[in-house]
Each structure stands twice: as C-alpha cells, then as structure tokens.
Scaffold this motif. Structure first.
Motif, PDB file in Angstrom:
ATOM      1  N   ASN A  11       0.836  -1.191   0.000  1.00 49.11           N
ATOM      2  CA  ASN A  11       0.000   0.000   0.000  1.00 49.11           C
ATOM      3  C   ASN A  11       0.877   1.249   0.000  1.00 49.11           C
ATOM      4  O   ASN A  11       1.798   1.372   0.804  1.00 49.11           O
ATOM      5  N   GLY A  12       0.599   2.129  -0.949  1.00 51.23           N
ATOM      6  CA  GLY A  12       1.368   3.365  -1.017  1.00 51.23           C
ATOM      7  C   GLY A  12       2.648   3.242  -1.836  1.00 51.23           C
ATOM      8  O   GLY A  12       3.437   4.184  -1.909  1.00 51.23           O
TER       9      GLY A  12
ATOM     10  N   GLY B 191       3.027   3.247  -4.982  1.00 48.84           N
ATOM     11  CA  GLY B 191       3.047   4.138  -6.144  1.00 48.84           C
ATOM     12  C   GLY B 191       2.417   3.534  -7.397  1.00 48.84           C
ATOM     13  O   GLY B 191       2.536   4.099  -8.490  1.00 48.84           O
ATOM     14  N   LYS B 192       1.714   2.420  -7.248  1.00 50.32           N
ATOM     15  CA  LYS B 192       1.124   1.724  -8.394  1.00 50.32           C
ATOM     16  C   LYS B 192       0.049   2.577  -9.079  1.00 50.32           C
ATOM     17  O   LYS B 192       0.082   2.781 -10.296  1.00 50.32           O
ATOM     18  N   SER B 193      -0.904   3.050  -8.279  1.00 44.34           N
ATOM     19  CA  SER B 193      -1.992   3.842  -8.872  1.00 44.34           C
ATOM     20  C   SER B 193      -1.446   5.122  -9.493  1.00 44.34           C
ATOM     21  O   SER B 193      -1.897   5.550 -10.558  1.00 44.34           O
ATOM     22  N   THR B 194      -0.477   5.733  -8.836  1.00 45.94           N
ATOM     23  CA  THR B 194       0.103   6.973  -9.369  1.00 45.94           C
ATOM     24  C   THR B 194       0.694   6.730 -10.758  1.00 45.94           C
ATOM     25  O   THR B 194       0.453   7.497 -11.693  1.00 45.94           O
TER      26      THR B 194
ATOM     27  N   GLY C  12      -5.315   1.581  -0.173  1.00 49.28           N
ATOM     28  CA  GLY C  12      -5.113   0.707   0.978  1.00 49.28           C
ATOM     29  C   GLY C  12      -4.956   1.502   2.262  1.00 49.28           C
ATOM     30  O   GLY C  12      -5.429   1.096   3.324  1.00 49.28           O
TER      31      GLY C  12
ATOM     32  N   THR D 196      -6.152  12.004  -0.640  1.00 48.04           N
ATOM     33  CA  THR D 196      -4.782  11.945  -1.151  1.00 48.04           C
ATOM     34  C   THR D 196      -4.058  10.680  -0.697  1.00 48.04           C
ATOM     35  O   THR D 196      -2.946  10.417  -1.141  1.00 48.04           O
TER      36      THR D 196
ATOM     37  N   SER E  56      -3.321   6.609  -0.521  1.00 53.35           N
ATOM     38  CA  SER E  56      -3.516   5.478  -1.421  1.00 53.35           C
ATOM     39  C   SER E  56      -4.729   4.691  -0.931  1.00 53.35           C
ATOM     40  O   SER E  56      -5.124   4.800   0.233  1.00 53.35           O
TER      41      SER E  56
HETATM   42  N1  LIG Z   1      -3.199  13.294  -5.153  1.00 48.26           N
HETATM   43  C1  LIG Z   1      -2.312  13.020  -4.181  1.00 48.26           C
HETATM   44  N2  LIG Z   1      -1.926  13.962  -3.295  1.00 48.26           N
HETATM   45  C2  LIG Z   1      -1.038  13.671  -2.323  1.00 48.26           C
HETATM   46  N3  LIG Z   1      -0.454  12.472  -2.150  1.00 48.26           N
HETATM   47  C3  LIG Z   1      -0.794  11.500  -3.001  1.00 48.26           C
HETATM   48  C4  LIG Z   1      -1.736  11.712  -4.058  1.00 48.26           C
HETATM   49  N4  LIG Z   1      -1.874  10.559  -4.747  1.00 48.26           N
HETATM   50  C5  LIG Z   1      -1.064   9.653  -4.148  1.00 48.26           C
HETATM   51  N5  LIG Z   1      -0.407  10.226  -3.109  1.00 48.26           N
HETATM   52  C6  LIG Z   1       0.574   9.550  -2.248  1.00 48.26           C
HETATM   53  O1  LIG Z   1       1.492   8.861  -3.069  1.00 48.26           O
HETATM   54  C7  LIG Z   1       1.850   7.594  -2.512  1.00 48.26           C
HETATM   55  C8  LIG Z   1       1.565   6.509  -3.534  1.00 48.26           C
HETATM   56  O2  LIG Z   1       0.169   6.392  -3.681  1.00 48.26           O
HETATM   57  P1  LIG Z   1      -0.516   5.380  -4.697  1.00 48.26           P
HETATM   58  O3  LIG Z   1      -1.971   5.663  -4.646  1.00 48.26           O
HETATM   59  O4  LIG Z   1       0.167   5.454  -6.005  1.00 48.26           O
HETATM   60  O5  LIG Z   1      -0.186   3.977  -3.988  1.00 48.26           O
HETATM   61  P2  LIG Z   1      -0.641   2.495  -4.394  1.00 48.26           P
HETATM   62  O6  LIG Z   1       0.606   1.723  -4.680  1.00 48.26           O
HETATM   63  O7  LIG Z   1      -1.659   2.556  -5.443  1.00 48.26           O
HETATM   64  O8  LIG Z   1      -1.228   1.958  -3.005  1.00 48.26           O
HETATM   65  P3  LIG Z   1      -2.548   1.047  -2.674  1.00 48.26           P
HETATM   66  O9  LIG Z   1      -2.130  -0.378  -2.814  1.00 48.26           O
HETATM   67  O10 LIG Z   1      -2.824   1.348  -1.228  1.00 48.26           O
HETATM   68  O11 LIG Z   1      -3.652   1.471  -3.571  1.00 48.26           O
HETATM   69  C9  LIG Z   1       1.023   7.468  -1.232  1.00 48.26           C
HETATM   70  O12 LIG Z   1       1.842   7.799  -0.140  1.00 48.26           O
HETATM   71  C10 LIG Z   1      -0.075   8.485  -1.404  1.00 48.26           C
HETATM   72  O13 LIG Z   1      -0.508   8.986  -0.152  1.00 48.26           O
END
Ligand SMILES: Nc1ncnc2c1ncn2[C@@H]1O[C@H](COP(=O)(O)OP(=O)(O)OP(=O)(O)O)[C@@H](O)[C@H]1O
Ligand SMILES: [Mg+2]
Length: 509
Positions: A41-42, A44-47, A413, A409, A411
C-alpha cells in the motif's frame, strides 16, 4: 520484424508534497500480454497508472506508445491513444444509469442529439452478454451493488474501443466466481490482441492471470519478470523487501456468556422502511424474485468469538449488516443487542467509511466526535484529535505526507487502514467488519487479522463478512453461510472444506 513495446515508460517521477510517489520508474508493456503490477500500500502503483492515463502529469520521465514519444496531457488524449482505465475508486456519475454512464463517457460530438440510444443499448447488451456481465442498464448506478458498478466501468472502457486496458485492483470488490468471470474476460481480450495491466494484492491471482509481473516498492520498480520465472513466495519477499514471517496468534478459549447480539427469526422484506437509495435496489431485486432480503434469520454472536458470514454477494449480507448497525428496521422477529459500543467497518469505504475531502485526522473521529476526548463543551480538541490520529497512523503503519491533507490523497489501501484503525481503536464490544482487508497488502491484511483475533481474545464479539474463503476459514470460530436471505448452514472451519462452503453458498445442500 520485431514490434516496439506497446507502452514504454522511462524514468517517471512524481512527487506530492513530501511524498515521492514515483521515483524514476521504468515500466514496459508488450503487445498482447497481461501484465500485473504488485506492491505494498502506497508503493506508487496507482500513481504510475494515473500518469499513463493522463490523470497526472509526471515531474520527469518519458512515455512511448508503439515506439513513439507521446505527451499524455489528459485522459481524453489517453483514450485517443487507445488507453482505457478502470480506476481503483470508480468514476461513475451516481445518478446516471449504467447506459448513460457508458455512452456519455465518449467525447462530446456535434450531433449528440442524433445519438442512437437504442443501437448503443443493443451493442452494450451484446458486449455485456459476451463478457458474462449481468448489469441492469437503466437504473441509477448508485443503486447497483459494487460488482455491477465495476462491470459498468469495464463496459464503458471497452465500448469506447480501448485496446490497452488498465485495471486498478479490479478484483478487490469481486466475489470469487466473479473473479473467474473477469479473468475469462481478460483472456478473451488478450486473444483479441489487446494488452492489459492489472494491479492486485493477491499473488495467487497474479500467478493465475498474468504473463509478466512488475514489483514496486516505495515509489520504485524493483523487479519485472515473466510469471514462469517466479512464484508467490519470491514475489512476497520482493514486495516487502524482506522474507515474510507468518505471525501466529494463539486463540484463547473464552467461556460463553450471554450473546452480545441475538437475532431470532429476523425477517426483512423489500418494504418501505428504507432510504430512497435502497428503494431502487429493492425494486430491482423484488422484481426479479419477490424474495425477502432476510428470511427468518437466527444467529447469536457471543463475546470471544468471530462469526464469519460467507455468501455470494447479494444474498442478504448487506441487509444483515444494515439491520445490525441500525440502518434499517426489521419487519418481524427480534433483534437483541446487549451493547451500545458497536464498531462498523463498512464494505464501501467511499460511500460509508470516510469523508473524502476532510482532513486525515478529522476522519479518525467520525462517529466519535461526541467522545469527551475529542470534543468538550462543543469545542473540538484539536491536540487530542491529532495525537490520537498520529498514534493510530503509527500503529497501523499508515504513511502520510501530512495529517491535515484531505484523506482522498491517501492510497486506496491506506484509506482502508484509516477506517479499520478508527473502528478497532475505539474499544468496541461488538465489531461488524465487512471485507476489512479489501485492498490491503499482505502485510497490512495480516495486521488486521491479528487485531481481529486480539479483539476476540479480549471477549469482543466479531461478525466478519468476507468474500474470501481463506480469510473466513483462518479467522472464524463459526461460519454462517447465507443464501437467498437465509442462513443455510453454520459450520466450524476445522470441520468443513472450501468445497462444502461453496456448495452451501450456491444453495446446493
Ligand atoms: N493526489 C495526491 N496527493 C497527495 N499524495 C498522493 C496523491 N496521490 C497519491 N499520493 C501519495 O502517493 C503515494 C503513492 O500512492 P498510490 O496511490 O500510487 O499507492 P498504491 O501503490 O496505489 O497503493 P494502494 O495499494 O494502497 O492502492 C502514497 O503515499 C499516497 O498517499
Ligand atoms: Mg492504489
């Protein structure tokens, strides 16, 4: 002749305030492959995927589609390039029907008045049938169960002709047989030559569906490998950066006392004691079968036990939780609750669990704002709220930039972890947990499991609704199986098998 990869991302970086969400990430997608992205979780996958889909602009890095350097300035541009994305949190317009949501996602056209709804509906119906989806196209999507909303999202993307399909945790909200359906659909799309990216936390799914897997950790890609060259244990280790040591949590025998929750012949029909939103749902269901949502339910939950609820979605689990949490009144029977301190981890965190635009710390006191620790003489106790939030963030290892940022903001999870932390840390006597580990990485899911067992060992009563049989078998003292609004069996995990549970879930016994 060798093809250039269909997608190449080089050195992608993205920072949000203090968080380096992507840190010089490389990612390659080949033509006609199913590519899984995993990571905690977090990570950076979704980003990374939102950058590919034009929702975010990278701070640095380059993207190539079919070998050509592109600038994906918006989702519309991404669609033009053949990309489609089903996001982790859906983007449907709640009051629109599925049909409207699907059709209107296309860019506006000059002669929209000429839009042929009937022809569109026929095409969408055919597409849905081909994929095995059963989506009522003409009711507002807000009244549809989560699974059907996801089908709507997938239909939307395919209807607009995407040949690169990005799916962010599509299986998190699906029941096991729906997952199989989705995978078949993905295989079909692959055989048509489309390329697919799937994010998931479930490594058995990665092994079952993917051709290639990429592992992300703390904003970086740490490995990318053909599926044939890896296995779940190796993946888990790469995800966490260390070998996993399974925690074992002794279960203590607690003496039975009086039940904290007692349902006797509880019946709920699709009557009028509901909110507007639920009326829609009832209208659909009742038209289908005229069935009762809850049919003569008898169930006791004692202090010191975890009662699991198994069932295919839509067989009364949602309604059971609604009556237990006071959202709906029962029509007949008796419901006795011997505790006021009921915690509720809801199935749909966006609709019922958090307030997206509010600060992270404020989300920790939702439902507890009357607690003297947080509010005195009508004044919010900021320091106390922040201290409590910081404690929970630390205990549940939720990484955030700043607790005054809006919770959206975080992630996916990490949002879920906030809900679980808030509910479990409030010292409840009864815990009603619907899919509490949905969207959590292996580590976090295991942590939540130990918290639930811990609560059980301290004589709390836990009701656990889950679509994952492994989770139910691992945690429950007893598992009640729901089918068609009834409890069709109550079994002990050590005396049953997945096959038996599956048969009960399908009403075969
Ligand atoms: N719009 C935003 N503003 C501020 N921080 C953000 C934003 N989007 C993502 N983050 C931060 O960037 C980091 C990566 O987030 P991301 O959503 O890419 O994780 P993830 O790998 O998809 O996690 P998960 O498995 O929980 O979905 C996290 O710490 C998140 O809080
Ligand atoms: Mg995510």
């Amino acid at each position: 002749m060798t093809h250039a990869p269909i997608i190449e991302m080089h050195g992608i970086s993205k920072r949000f305030g203090q968080v380096q969400a992507n840190d010089a990430v490389d990612f390659t997608l080949q033509h006609g492959e199913i590519h899984a992205i995993v990571g905690e979780n977090g990570a950076g996958k979704s980003t990374l995927m939102k950058i590919l889909y034009g929702l975010y602009q990278p701070d640095a890095g380059e993207i190539f589609v079919n070998g050509n350097r592109v600038n994906i300035s918006s989702p519309r541009r991404a669609m033009h390039l053949g990309l489609g994305m089903v996001q982790q949190h859906f983007t449907l317009i709640p009051v629109f029907t599925a049909l409207q949501n699907i059709i209107l996602a296309k860019e506006p056209r000059k002669f929209s008045a000429l839009l042929d709804y009937q022809q569109a509906e026929e095409r969408i119906t055919a597409l849905a049938a081909q994929l095995g989806f059963d989506v009522p196209l003409n009711v507002p999507v807000e009244s549809l169960p989560i699974g059907a909303q996801q089908h709507t999202e997938i239909l939307k993307v395919l209807y607009h002709g995407a040949d690169i399909l990005i799916m962010d945790e599509p299986t998190a909200v699906l029941a096991p047989q729906e997952v199989e359906g989705l995978f078949n659909c993905m295989r079909n799309l692959r055989s048509e030559g489309r390329s697919l990216i799937i994010i998931t936390h479930k490594l058995d799914e990665v092994m079952a569906i993917a051709d290639t897997v990429t592992v992300m950790r703390r904003g970086q890609t740490v490995a990318s490998s053909p599926i044939a060259d890896t296995d779940p244990a190796t993946l888990a280790e790469m995800i966490l950066g260390e070998p996993i040591i399974p925690v074992s949590m002794p279960r203590e025998q607690t003496g039975k006392a009086t039940p904290l929750i007692h349902l006797e012949n509880v019946t709920l029909s699709g009557g009028s004691n509901t909110t507007k939103r639920h009326k829609w749902k009832n209208a659909i269901k009742n038209k289908e079968s005229g069935k009762r949502h809850l049919d003569e339910i008898n169930l006791e939950i004692f202090p010191g036990e975890i009662v699991g609820i198994a069932g295919v979605e839509g067989n009364g689990q949602t309604e059971l939780i609604q009556v237990l949490t006071g959202l709906r009144h029962i029509d007949s029977g008796t419901l006795t609750s011997n505790s006021e301190r009921i915690a509720h981890v809801p199935a749909d965190r966006h609709r019922h669990g958090i307030s997206l635009n509010d600060r992270i710390d404020d989300n920790f006191i939702i439902g507890h704002h009357k607690n003297r620790r947080f509010c005195r003489h009508g004044i919010l106790q900021r320091k106390s709220i922040q201290r409590s939030a910081l404690n929970a963030l630390d205990k549940y290892q939720i990484r955030v930039g700043d607790i005054i940022h809006p919770i959206r903001t975080l992630s996916g999870g990490n949002q879920q972890k906030v809900v679980v932390a808030r509910e479990l840390e409030a010292n409840p006597e009864v815990i009603i947990a619907a899919h509490p580990t949905r969207g959590l990485d292996i580590h976090a899911a295991e942590f939540v499991h130990t918290r639930l067992i811990h609560a059980r060992n301290r004589a709390k009563a836990v009701l656990l609704v889950s679509s994952e049989l492994d989770e139910l078998l691992h945690l429950s003292d007893r598992i009640a199986v729901m089918y068609n609004g009834k409890i069709v069996g109550i079994v002990k995990p050590e005396e049953t098998t997945k096959q038996e549970l599956g048969a009960l879930m399908l009403g075969l016994n």
